[in-house]
Motif scaffolding. Structure first.
Motif, PDB file in Angstrom:
ATOM      1  N   GLY A 235       0.804  -1.212   0.000  1.00 21.04           N
ATOM      2  CA  GLY A 235       0.000   0.000   0.000  1.00 21.04           C
ATOM      3  C   GLY A 235       0.840   1.267   0.000  1.00 21.04           C
ATOM      4  N   ILE A 236       0.200   2.372   0.366  1.00 19.75           N
ATOM      5  CA  ILE A 236       0.895   3.667   0.427  1.00 19.75           C
ATOM      6  C   ILE A 236       0.660   4.299   1.800  1.00 19.75           C
ATOM      7  N   ASP A 237       0.599   5.622   1.874  1.00 21.63           N
ATOM      8  CA  ASP A 237       0.455   6.272   3.186  1.00 21.63           C
ATOM      9  C   ASP A 237      -0.934   6.030   3.789  1.00 21.63           C
TER      10      ASP A 237
ATOM     11  N   VAL B  82     -15.290   9.847  -4.763  1.00 13.98           N
ATOM     12  CA  VAL B  82     -15.129   8.604  -4.012  1.00 13.98           C
ATOM     13  C   VAL B  82     -13.939   8.619  -3.047  1.00 13.98           C
ATOM     14  N   THR B  83     -12.737   8.700  -3.622  1.00 13.53           N
ATOM     15  CA  THR B  83     -11.522   8.437  -2.848  1.00 13.53           C
ATOM     16  C   THR B  83     -11.372   9.361  -1.637  1.00 13.53           C
ATOM     17  N   HIS B  84     -11.675  10.627  -1.821  1.00 14.44           N
ATOM     18  CA  HIS B  84     -11.574  11.563  -0.696  1.00 14.44           C
ATOM     19  C   HIS B  84     -12.953  11.973  -0.185  1.00 14.44           C
ATOM     20  N   GLY B  85     -13.924  11.096  -0.403  1.00 16.32           N
ATOM     21  CA  GLY B  85     -15.300  11.366   0.016  1.00 16.32           C
ATOM     22  C   GLY B  85     -15.427  11.648   1.501  1.00 16.32           C
TER      23      GLY B  85
ATOM     24  N   LEU C  73      -4.205  20.595  -5.216  1.00 16.76           N
ATOM     25  CA  LEU C  73      -4.656  20.214  -6.569  1.00 16.76           C
ATOM     26  C   LEU C  73      -4.961  18.738  -6.730  1.00 16.76           C
ATOM     27  N   ASP C  74      -5.010  17.976  -5.638  1.00 15.81           N
ATOM     28  CA  ASP C  74      -5.077  16.519  -5.806  1.00 15.81           C
ATOM     29  C   ASP C  74      -6.204  15.901  -4.978  1.00 15.81           C
ATOM     30  N   ALA C  75      -7.391  16.549  -4.989  1.00 11.13           N
ATOM     31  CA  ALA C  75      -8.543  16.011  -4.253  1.00 11.13           C
ATOM     32  C   ALA C  75      -9.354  15.115  -5.188  1.00 11.13           C
ATOM     33  N   TRP C  76      -9.433  13.833  -4.858  1.00 13.23           N
ATOM     34  CA  TRP C  76     -10.110  12.849  -5.711  1.00 13.23           C
ATOM     35  C   TRP C  76     -11.560  12.727  -5.259  1.00 13.23           C
ATOM     36  N   LEU C  77     -12.475  13.163  -6.147  1.00 15.21           N
ATOM     37  CA  LEU C  77     -13.887  13.209  -5.766  1.00 15.21           C
ATOM     38  C   LEU C  77     -14.784  12.633  -6.862  1.00 15.21           C
TER      39      LEU C  77
ATOM     40  N   GLY D 146      -3.028   0.577  -6.725  1.00 18.71           N
ATOM     41  CA  GLY D 146      -2.633   1.368  -7.896  1.00 18.71           C
ATOM     42  C   GLY D 146      -3.680   2.400  -8.269  1.00 18.71           C
ATOM     43  N   TRP D 147      -3.253   3.385  -9.031  1.00 19.66           N
ATOM     44  CA  TRP D 147      -4.218   4.383  -9.491  1.00 19.66           C
ATOM     45  C   TRP D 147      -3.768   4.970 -10.824  1.00 19.66           C
ATOM     46  N   GLU D 148      -4.739   5.539 -11.467  1.00 21.38           N
ATOM     47  CA  GLU D 148      -4.497   6.176 -12.754  1.00 21.38           C
ATOM     48  C   GLU D 148      -5.083   7.584 -12.676  1.00 21.38           C
TER      49      GLU D 148
ATOM     50  N   ASN E  80       2.580  13.318  -1.320  1.00 22.28           N
ATOM     51  CA  ASN E  80       3.589  12.719  -2.210  1.00 22.28           C
ATOM     52  C   ASN E  80       2.976  11.641  -3.104  1.00 22.28           C
ATOM     53  N   TRP E  81       2.052  12.057  -3.948  1.00 21.53           N
ATOM     54  CA  TRP E  81       1.447  11.184  -4.954  1.00 21.53           C
ATOM     55  C   TRP E  81       1.833  11.746  -6.308  1.00 21.53           C
ATOM     56  N   ALA E  82       2.271  10.869  -7.191  1.00 21.17           N
ATOM     57  CA  ALA E  82       2.936  11.318  -8.425  1.00 21.17           C
ATOM     58  C   ALA E  82       2.144  12.372  -9.211  1.00 21.17           C
ATOM     59  N   GLU E  83       0.835  12.160  -9.383  1.00 21.17           N
ATOM     60  CA  GLU E  83       0.071  13.105 -10.226  1.00 21.17           C
ATOM     61  C   GLU E  83      -0.011  14.479  -9.555  1.00 21.17           C
ATOM     62  N   GLY E  84      -0.146  14.483  -8.221  1.00 15.28           N
ATOM     63  CA  GLY E  84      -0.248  15.756  -7.510  1.00 15.28           C
ATOM     64  C   GLY E  84       1.086  16.482  -7.483  1.00 15.28           C
TER      65      GLY E  84
ATOM     66  N   GLY F 288      -3.214   7.652   5.351  1.00 19.48           N
ATOM     67  CA  GLY F 288      -4.353   8.558   5.194  1.00 19.48           C
ATOM     68  C   GLY F 288      -4.965   8.562   3.803  1.00 19.48           C
ATOM     69  N   ALA F 289      -4.409   7.786   2.890  1.00 15.97           N
ATOM     70  CA  ALA F 289      -4.912   7.796   1.506  1.00 15.97           C
ATOM     71  C   ALA F 289      -6.261   7.093   1.417  1.00 15.97           C
ATOM     72  N   GLY F 290      -7.128   7.601   0.558  1.00 17.09           N
ATOM     73  CA  GLY F 290      -8.433   6.983   0.357  1.00 17.09           C
ATOM     74  C   GLY F 290      -8.313   5.551  -0.121  1.00 17.09           C
ATOM     75  N   ILE F 291      -7.303   5.290  -0.933  1.00 12.97           N
ATOM     76  CA  ILE F 291      -7.134   3.952  -1.487  1.00 12.97           C
ATOM     77  C   ILE F 291      -6.798   2.944  -0.383  1.00 12.97           C
ATOM     78  N   MET F 292      -6.250   3.397   0.727  1.00 14.11           N
ATOM     79  CA  MET F 292      -5.937   2.491   1.834  1.00 14.11           C
ATOM     80  C   MET F 292      -7.227   2.042   2.533  1.00 14.11           C
TER      81      MET F 292
ATOM     82  N   ARG G 267      -8.944   6.766 -11.593  1.00 16.79           N
ATOM     83  CA  ARG G 267      -9.497   5.593 -10.906  1.00 16.79           C
ATOM     84  C   ARG G 267      -8.486   4.970  -9.962  1.00 16.79           C
ATOM     85  N   ILE G 268      -8.993   4.250  -8.954  1.00 19.92           N
ATOM     86  CA  ILE G 268      -8.125   3.541  -8.012  1.00 19.92           C
ATOM     87  C   ILE G 268      -8.495   2.055  -8.036  1.00 19.92           C
ATOM     88  N   GLY G 269      -7.600   1.208  -7.564  1.00 16.08           N
ATOM     89  CA  GLY G 269      -7.910  -0.221  -7.501  1.00 16.08           C
ATOM     90  C   GLY G 269      -6.695  -1.024  -7.088  1.00 16.08           C
TER      91      GLY G 269
HETATM   92  N1  PBE Z   1      -4.246   8.246  -4.516  1.00 17.08           N
HETATM   93  C1  PBE Z   1      -3.675   9.220  -5.415  1.00 17.08           C
HETATM   94  C2  PBE Z   1      -4.872   9.080  -3.481  1.00 17.08           C
HETATM   95  C3  PBE Z   1      -5.492  10.143  -4.239  1.00 17.08           C
HETATM   96  C4  PBE Z   1      -4.456  10.458  -5.235  1.00 17.08           C
HETATM   97  C5  PBE Z   1      -5.217   7.475  -5.280  1.00 17.08           C
HETATM   98  C6  PBE Z   1      -3.217   7.439  -3.975  1.00 17.08           C
HETATM   99  C7  PBE Z   1      -5.683   8.398  -2.384  1.00 17.08           C
HETATM  100  O1  PBE Z   1      -5.874   7.194  -2.436  1.00 17.08           O
HETATM  101  O2  PBE Z   1      -6.109   9.066  -1.450  1.00 17.08           O
END
Ligand code: PBE
Length: 287
Positions: free
Chosen positions: A31-33, A241-244, A235-239, A81-83, A190-194, A35-39, A265-267
């Motif tokens: 996984g990643i950090d 779903v992910t940051h709902g 600039l990196d609020a995913w809505l 992963g995410w795109e 520290n997410w690549a797209e952001g 606090g991430a929504g994907i976690m 998308r995340i998955g």
């Molecule tokens: N991510 C990238 C973030 C949003 C941007 C998918 C890792 C998250 O899961 O919160």
């Protein structure tokens, strides 16, 4: 002598326990950090699909290192992963199907700003509203940041990208903008797209005379800081779903400046050499 024997028995017992723990048949999802929504979505997936996997927390960059190592040896690996992400340009990967819809469907990436940003930084607000990249444009910028990171800073890479995409970014800049004596504070995770989009926004604003400060923080801190009005934008609020959950908590305390990217998308992601196609087959891979 008896004592020594007892000690040996105890030691053997302890080592056996340790060995058992090591050879447990639980799998790992990288996984990643925390606090991430994907976690939290992955925790839900583990419950929903009854996965015998443990979610390992790390960070985006560490996850990429683990993916790279496994990929090189064609070992099994599954990551959060995410795109958009450069991982899809560097490796042959696939999202595992999610028949239960735990990871939601496609969403957008939004820029959120402190509520009163228009009062003192109206041109920055307009610029951020206009800021929009499609997957080819953002993919190119992220690819550059990945490729040149050994020799250049992200700001330098963003400037180089600007020189090659002048028409695109010039169209985002409102007429008469003047950043002299004005400071803009951008927060990012520290997410690549952001990292890519935030450095690009900073490089453009600096070009217009602003002083820009960039601060990296955990997602929870980023949302609270913007909500308290102590930073200008993120600039990196995913809505939606992910940051709902962040939106539920802070949505009325920040200004949503609209999306800067569509179709995110995340998955759970695996290399294409992994034979399964769906999350509900993950347990089949455990011995
Ligand atoms: N991510 C990238 C973030 C949003 C941007 C998918 C890792 C998250 O899961 O919160």
């Amino acid at each position: 002598m008896k004592k020594l024997f007892a000690l040996l028995v105890t030691l053997t017992f302890v080592f056996t326990l340790a060995a058992c723990a090591d050879s447990s048949d639980e799998g790992v999802i990288v996984g990643i950090d925390p606090g991430a929504g994907i976690m939290s979505a992955t925790d839900t997936a583990i419950d929903t699909y009854g996965l015998d996997y443990e979610l390992e927390a790390s960070s985006g960059p560490v996850m990429m290192t683990e993916l790279a190592q496994a990929y090189e040896n064609e070992d099994f690996v599954v990551v959060t992963g995410w795109e958009p992400h450069y991982m899809f340009a560097d490796y042959d990967l696939k999202f595992l199907e999610d028949p239960e819809g735990v990871f939601g469907s496609v969403e957008n990436i939004h820029t959120v700003a402190r509520l009163d940003i228009r009062d003192d930084l109206p041109d920055v607000a307009t610029f951020l509203e206009n800021f929009y990249m499609d997957s080819v444009q953002l993919g190119g910028l992220m690819g550059d940041m990945n490729e040149f990171s050994d020799d250049m800073t992200n700001l330098e890479i963003a400037r180089q990208w600007m020189s090659e995409n002048t028409d695109l970014y010039q169209a985002w800049i409102p007429e008469g903008i003047d950043g002299t004596d004005k400071t803009v504070s951008l927060y990012y995770v520290n997410w690549a797209e952001g990292v890519a989009m935030t450095n690009l926004a900073a490089a453009i604003l600096e070009d217009e005379g602003y002083t820009v400060t960039l601060t990296e923080a955990d997602p929870g801190i980023v949302f609270t800081t913007i909500a308290q009005g102590d930073a200008d934008a993120f600039l990196d609020a995913w809505l939606p779903v992910t940051h709902g959950t962040y939106e539920e908590e802070y949505g009325d305390q920040y200004l949503d400046l609209g999306y800067n990217y569509e179709g995110a998308r995340i998955g759970l992601v695996v290399p294409t050499y992994v034979e399964i196609d769906s999350i509900d087959e993950l347990n089949d891979l455990l011995e």
